[in-house]
Motif scaffolding. Sequence first.
Motif: not given
Ligand code: PMT
Length: 406
Positions: A211-213, A215, A272-274, A304, A306-307, A323, A337, A341, A349, A359, A382
């Motif tokens: 992740s570049s951040g 988004m 939560k885009a992280a 944990p 978070i979401l 996300f 999800k 959640k 994506n 990225g 984005k």
């Molecule tokens: O940062 P960029 O380079 O612009 O790229 C963007 C992105 C690909 C990071 C963004 O578009 C994206 O998809 N972010 C979510 C990535 C992710 O962690 O997906 P996940 O399927 O693993 O998680 C699902 C959701 O749960 C996410 O909202 C995540 O923030 C949240 N999560 C996941 C694990 C955790 N322990 N706690 C959470 O809150």
Amino acid sequence: MLGGKRIILGVTGGIAAYKACELASALSRRGALVDVVMTRAAQEFVRPLTFAALTGRPVHTSLFHTPGGDFVPHIRLASEADLAVIAPATANFLAKLAWGLADDLLSTLLLALRCPVLLCPAMNTAMLMHPAVRANLQRLREMGYHIMEPAAGHLACGAQGPGRLPEPEEILERIADLLAPQKDYRGVKVLVTAGGTREPLDPVRFISNRSSGKMGYALARAAARRGAAVTLVSAPTALKPPKGVEFVSVETAREMYREVVSRFPLQDVVIKAAAVADYRPRVVAAQKIKKKEGTLILELEKNPDILFELGRQKLPHQVLVGFAAETADLEANAREKLEKKNLDLLVANDVTRPGAGFGWDTNEVKIFYPDGRVQPLPLMPKEELAHRLLDIVREIRTLKTTRAEG
Ligand code: PMT
């Protein structure tokens, strides 16, 4: 935000005119239609051909000798413009504008404009501090012109001090602010997470993701532009925090958990885009792990979610957006999800697609709603996606409010 916008870039005669080339190029790359208008003095510093090549459009230099037999160019350009930016704006140009002089195309055009005008003065520090220039700037402010204070630093004349034209990226940000749609998020508290968490193995190594951040930062910037009180909780990235947001820097998933969950009760919207690490090393070595013969086995334990915790605590008025970064079975994973959640929206994506996910400056997503609807969106920058998502979140908030009142 800049796509299809008609922007007049007025260039006046200062050494910083070379930076206006970069600005013209950046605006055009973002889809704006840039009409460059140059004063005679500006042409001493940069040739019109440079701007024509960068914008792919004719450059305007004269009230009288105009391309394509355009007999009243100042009126046509003025009526079409969404915004005008004068960069650099010299002391002479500011004085003419402050007192309504119109003796060339740019100064005449400025009197005919009805759109927002951003003035970017750039000159030697002594000139900038001269009472006449200060008074003209004050007068222009009172007339409603937007003025970017010059940056301080090394000036072309060799002096140090205020007077530099701000960097094109900063001018671009200000232009986007001025072109922002209505402030429909005024009074709304929005928390955005961004970046990839880092889970340390030892003092020099960590486990992370791609992740570049971009988004998350685009979402934070867009929400701030629309008037929201934004908190950006960010894992490490190479990006500059957007202006006007509360910035909280974290490294690990557990730090992000603490910062997000503690702030959650006060938020109206959380996005939560992280990319949060699902696992972390069970033991973090106090010293750098040394190379040994054979394989190294790392034991990981769960972080944990978070979401999931936010979904559990969510109050009826709060909007929670997740996300999902997927490489296979996007639909099934996204639906799971969304439900598990307790989300109001899930943005999925497929990160294997070119231009989507980690990225890139663009993304291509499918939006999943709790009622089973799926909305695919085309590949787009984005920044644009951020605004589309905020439009949808605004509708969800309206629905929730109507339901609560009814
Ligand atoms: O940062 P960029 O380079 O612009 O790229 C963007 C992105 C690909 C990071 C963004 O578009 C994206 O998809 N972010 C979510 C990535 C992710 O962690 O997906 P996940 O399927 O693993 O998680 C699902 C959701 O749960 C996410 O909202 C995540 O923030 C949240 N999560 C996941 C694990 C955790 N322990 N706690 C959470 O809150």
